[in-house]
Design a protein around this motif. Structure first.
Motif, PDB file in Angstrom:
ATOM      1  N   ALA A  61      55.644  29.420  40.797  1.00 45.71           N
ATOM      2  CA  ALA A  61      55.022  30.326  39.833  1.00 45.71           C
ATOM      3  C   ALA A  61      53.508  30.224  39.974  1.00 45.71           C
ATOM      4  O   ALA A  61      52.961  29.154  40.248  1.00 45.71           O
ATOM      5  N   THR A  62      52.805  31.356  39.796  1.00 51.56           N
ATOM      6  CA  THR A  62      51.356  31.390  39.997  1.00 51.56           C
ATOM      7  C   THR A  62      50.652  31.957  38.772  1.00 51.56           C
ATOM      8  O   THR A  62      51.265  32.590  37.902  1.00 51.56           O
ATOM      9  N   TYR A  63      49.340  31.737  38.730  1.00 51.41           N
ATOM     10  CA  TYR A  63      48.481  32.334  37.710  1.00 51.41           C
ATOM     11  C   TYR A  63      47.115  32.559  38.344  1.00 51.41           C
ATOM     12  O   TYR A  63      46.783  31.961  39.388  1.00 51.41           O
ATOM     13  N   ASP A  64      46.312  33.442  37.735  1.00 48.47           N
ATOM     14  CA  ASP A  64      45.007  33.792  38.296  1.00 48.47           C
ATOM     15  C   ASP A  64      43.880  33.300  37.394  1.00 48.47           C
ATOM     16  O   ASP A  64      43.996  33.318  36.157  1.00 48.47           O
ATOM     17  N   GLU A  65      42.791  32.882  38.019  1.00 46.32           N
ATOM     18  CA  GLU A  65      41.579  32.487  37.301  1.00 46.32           C
ATOM     19  C   GLU A  65      40.492  33.518  37.586  1.00 46.32           C
ATOM     20  O   GLU A  65      40.200  33.831  38.755  1.00 46.32           O
ATOM     21  N   PHE A  66      39.889  34.061  36.507  1.00 42.73           N
ATOM     22  CA  PHE A  66      38.905  35.142  36.593  1.00 42.73           C
ATOM     23  C   PHE A  66      37.566  34.656  36.058  1.00 42.73           C
ATOM     24  O   PHE A  66      37.505  33.979  35.016  1.00 42.73           O
ATOM     25  N   TYR A  67      36.462  34.978  36.777  1.00 44.96           N
ATOM     26  CA  TYR A  67      35.119  34.595  36.333  1.00 44.96           C
ATOM     27  C   TYR A  67      34.159  35.750  36.590  1.00 44.96           C
ATOM     28  O   TYR A  67      34.219  36.414  37.630  1.00 44.96           O
ATOM     29  N   LEU A  68      33.263  36.001  35.611  1.00 45.30           N
ATOM     30  CA  LEU A  68      32.207  37.016  35.724  1.00 45.30           C
ATOM     31  C   LEU A  68      30.879  36.351  35.402  1.00 45.30           C
ATOM     32  O   LEU A  68      30.760  35.626  34.409  1.00 45.30           O
ATOM     33  N   VAL A  75      26.023  30.842  35.201  1.00 42.97           N
ATOM     34  CA  VAL A  75      26.017  31.520  33.901  1.00 42.97           C
ATOM     35  C   VAL A  75      27.373  32.204  33.721  1.00 42.97           C
ATOM     36  O   VAL A  75      27.765  33.050  34.532  1.00 42.97           O
ATOM     37  N   ASN A  76      28.082  31.829  32.679  1.00 44.67           N
ATOM     38  CA  ASN A  76      29.421  32.371  32.440  1.00 44.67           C
ATOM     39  C   ASN A  76      29.335  33.499  31.414  1.00 44.67           C
ATOM     40  O   ASN A  76      29.050  33.279  30.237  1.00 44.67           O
ATOM     41  N   ILE A  77      29.580  34.725  31.904  1.00 45.39           N
ATOM     42  CA  ILE A  77      29.582  35.873  30.994  1.00 45.39           C
ATOM     43  C   ILE A  77      30.982  36.106  30.436  1.00 45.39           C
ATOM     44  O   ILE A  77      31.164  36.388  29.256  1.00 45.39           O
ATOM     45  N   SER A  78      31.991  35.957  31.304  1.00 39.94           N
ATOM     46  CA  SER A  78      33.377  36.107  30.855  1.00 39.94           C
ATOM     47  C   SER A  78      34.258  35.338  31.833  1.00 39.94           C
ATOM     48  O   SER A  78      34.002  35.316  33.041  1.00 39.94           O
ATOM     49  N   SER A  79      35.301  34.693  31.318  1.00 36.87           N
ATOM     50  CA  SER A  79      36.201  33.946  32.193  1.00 36.87           C
ATOM     51  C   SER A  79      37.564  33.798  31.526  1.00 36.87           C
ATOM     52  O   SER A  79      37.689  33.897  30.303  1.00 36.87           O
ATOM     53  N   SER A  80      38.570  33.555  32.370  1.00 38.21           N
ATOM     54  CA  SER A  80      39.922  33.324  31.868  1.00 38.21           C
ATOM     55  C   SER A  80      40.650  32.448  32.877  1.00 38.21           C
ATOM     56  O   SER A  80      40.642  32.740  34.084  1.00 38.21           O
ATOM     57  N   GLY A  81      41.278  31.372  32.381  1.00 36.99           N
ATOM     58  CA  GLY A  81      42.036  30.485  33.241  1.00 36.99           C
ATOM     59  C   GLY A  81      43.432  30.970  33.528  1.00 36.99           C
ATOM     60  O   GLY A  81      44.136  30.386  34.357  1.00 36.99           O
ATOM     61  N   ASN A  82      43.850  32.052  32.849  1.00 39.32           N
ATOM     62  CA  ASN A  82      45.180  32.623  33.092  1.00 39.32           C
ATOM     63  C   ASN A  82      45.080  34.128  32.892  1.00 39.32           C
ATOM     64  O   ASN A  82      45.606  34.699  31.930  1.00 39.32           O
ATOM     65  N   ALA A  83      44.368  34.771  33.820  1.00 41.74           N
ATOM     66  CA  ALA A  83      44.057  36.193  33.664  1.00 41.74           C
ATOM     67  C   ALA A  83      45.136  37.050  34.303  1.00 41.74           C
ATOM     68  O   ALA A  83      45.820  36.632  35.240  1.00 41.74           O
ATOM     69  N   THR A  84      45.258  38.272  33.788  1.00 39.91           N
ATOM     70  CA  THR A  84      46.182  39.254  34.342  1.00 39.91           C
ATOM     71  C   THR A  84      45.414  40.547  34.574  1.00 39.91           C
ATOM     72  O   THR A  84      44.680  41.019  33.705  1.00 39.91           O
ATOM     73  N   SER A  85      45.543  41.093  35.770  1.00 38.10           N
ATOM     74  CA  SER A  85      44.854  42.347  36.085  1.00 38.10           C
ATOM     75  C   SER A  85      45.503  43.498  35.306  1.00 38.10           C
ATOM     76  O   SER A  85      46.746  43.544  35.177  1.00 38.10           O
ATOM     77  N   PRO A  86      44.723  44.451  34.727  1.00 40.03           N
ATOM     78  CA  PRO A  86      43.250  44.510  34.752  1.00 40.03           C
ATOM     79  C   PRO A  86      42.614  43.756  33.590  1.00 40.03           C
ATOM     80  O   PRO A  86      43.261  43.495  32.576  1.00 40.03           O
TER      81      PRO A  86
END
Length: 566
Positions: free
Chosen positions: A237-244, A252-263
């Motif tokens: 099983a997998t999950y995605d990490e998102f950083y902006l 500089v962290n504007i937005s992030s998620s350790g378990n993100a789902t597109s979109p």
């Protein structure tokens, strides 16, 4: 009376010193084969006292014709522990016992020829945490019944195990070793083969990198990010990490998620500004892909107006004037896949932006730079002289700073002491053939040159033959010494008579040369040890006359060896 006291005191001092130590411990017994038959003579027996230090801790002998052995002069205390090990041909065995109150131990030894080692089916490295391990048992050379002993990792061994064996609950990322030995059993006695071992890894492959949908430059302060997640080849099983972020290093962290789902939609972005976003796919076993990276600009757009003539009219339109700022500063760098990101002006406006430059084949992007694989460059000193142990050495240094030694040259090699560094044509004196001073006919110098070449070839041939002959003799003496070290006296005796004696008698040895003296000393040492072996055999069977004759030969060969050792 005073004289007797002095003599007794001197004897006590001598007996108490290590050089004249005499111990009263003994061990004796008989040696049997596994089927209960006696081994007769020729079995080697070694005894070892434990714990023990200094003299008298070990001893050795061979069995007589009745399979009996006895080892004396052992530093074996009353109730002390001693182990006797015996071997003959490919059979071996041991027995551990304790001494009685009189420092005497008795131990019969059963020697055995073990079965062949089992043949393991190698376990492959993969992601499976449950494994089935199989093997083919060894075979007993005498056809005795056998059984297997199986051990997995540090677990307790299983006696009488059968193939296959199942193991479960393994830890991902760990390495495991398992082993199997085959043993025989005759009336409760037996011996085992050496262990066959195998090692495997429970691996975890990282997922592939996600595929980002490139974000276009925009004047909107609300942006939606889309991507396709990476795939895990192990099926985890997998999950995605998102950083902006608005910095290339994502400090500089504007937005992030350790378990993100597109979109993912992010609003209220500042303008004008360059933004960077990245996503990676991780599995539940703890492995993550590389980041996939993208950049875009949120710019400021201004209104423009225009007018018309004639019937008149007015109207307005909104147009974006481009990116009125630099996206980066000179010196900013990074990586996108196997491309390096550099800050510069790569388009038609006057502002700076990040441009991607692909790395060449054989290079990888590391911290904004294309780095070539490091190629080792080694430099070595000259070889040292040949040591008495027959080894010459040199020192080598890696000049490229790769931190690896895959291509490291040899820094030691074997050589022959006394012969120099070059094994062939050693000691050949330098010579020159001078042409005649006066030659009037062209045929004369040609004939002279041919004659000189013929003489040179003949000289080299004679010298080469002599040198090669001594090198061959050196190797033969080494082999004869090897027989003695392995206590194969009968083989050494036959080899000496059939090979060494005839060769030494006809070899062109010169006692004035150190290497030749070394060969002669080794030859007489071999004959000394063989004569001592025959002396012991003669005494064991009561042949006193023969024993004295061999003792005389021992002395003669020892004197010759000492002569050439000087």
């Amino acid at each position: 009376m005073r004289k007797e006291v002095v003599v007794l005191a001197v004897l006590l001092v001598l007996l108490s010193s290590s050089a004249y130590a005499i111990f009263t411990g003994t061990i004796e017994g008989y040696v049997y084969f596994l089927n209960g038959s006696l081994v007769n003579s020729g079995a080697s027996v070694n005894a070892s006292v434990a714990p023990c230090s200094g003299d008298g801790c070990t001893g050795n002998t061979t069995t007589d014709t009745n399979s009996y052995y006895v080892i004396a002069n052992l530093n074996l205390p009353a109730n002390g522990t001693i182990t006797a090990a015996a071997s003959k041909s490919s059979h071996s065995g041991s027995n551990t016992t304790t001494a009685n109150a009189f420092m005497a131990a008795y131990a019969n030894i059963t020697i055995c020829r073990p079965p062949s080692t089992p043949n393991l089916t190698a376990a492959v490295d993969n992601h499976d945490t449950n494994r089935t391990l199989s093997w083919t048992s060894g075979v007993d050379p005498n056809g005795y019944p056998t059984y297997d002993i199986f051990q997995f990792s540090s677990n307790a061994s299983v006696t009488g195990a059968t193939s296959p064996q199942a193991v479960s609950g393994l830890t991902i990322g760990s390495s495991y070793t398992w082993r199997v030995a085959t043993c025989n059993n005759v009336s409760g006695n037996g011996c085992c083969s050496s262990n066959s071992t195998d090692t495997f890894n429970v691996t975890n492959a990282a997922p592939s990198a996600p595929n980002l949908t490139a974000e276009a430059d925009t004047d909107s302060t609300s942006v939606t990010f889309e991507w396709t997640s990476g795939v895990d080849s192990d099926g985890d099983a997998t999950y995605d990490e998102f950083y902006l972020s608005n910095t290339t290093d994502f400090s500089v962290n504007i937005s992030s998620s350790g378990n993100a789902t597109s979109p993912v939609t992010v609003s209220a972005l500042s303008t004008p500004m360059a933004f960077y976003w990245r996503v990676r796919t991780c599995d539940v076993s703890g492995s993550c892909s590389a980041y996939s990276l993208d950049a875009f600009i949120v710019s400021t757009c201004t209104a423009s107006s225009g007018g018309g003539g004639g019937g008149g009219g007015s109207g307005g339109a909104s147009s974006c004037e481009g990116n009125p700022f630099d996206e980066c500063v000179i010196g900013d760098k990074g990586c996108r896949g196997n491309s390096r990101l550099l800050c510069g002006n790569f388009d038609t406006d006057i502002y700076l932006e990040l441009g991607a430059v692909d790395c060449k084949t054989g290079e990888t992007c590391d911290n904004g730079a294309c780095v070539a694989e490091c190629e080792e460059q080694w430099a070595c000193s000259e070889w040292s002289g040949c040591s008495a142990a027959g080894v010459e050495t040199r020192s080598c240094e890696e000049l490229s700073g790769c931190g690896t030694d895959d291509l490291r040259p040899l820094d030691s090699r074997s050589c022959i002491p006394g012969l120099g560094e070059t094994p062939l044509l050693i000691g050949v004196p330098p010579f020159t053939i001078a042409p005649p001073d006066v030659l009037t006919t062209p045929i004369v110098p040609i004939a002279t040159a041919l004659l000189a070449l013929l003489l040179a070839a003949l000289t080299l041939s004679l010298v080469f033959d002599k040198q090669l002959d001594t090198l061959v003799l050196y190797g033969q003496l080494q082999r004869g010494t090897g027989f003695l070290r392995r206590r194969q006296f009968a083989k050494a005796d036959v080899y000496n008579k059939q090979v060494l004696d005839p060769h030494v008698r006809k070899a062109p040895l010169d006692e004035r040369k150190p290497f030749h003296r070394k060969l002669l000393r080794r030859y007489h040492e071999i004959n000394r040890d063989i004569a001592r072996y025959h002396e012991q055999l003669a005494r064991q069977v009561g042949e006193r006359t023969k024993a004295e004759e061999f003792a005389r030969r021992v002395d003669e060969y020892a004197k010759q060896a000492m002569k050439y050792a000087k």
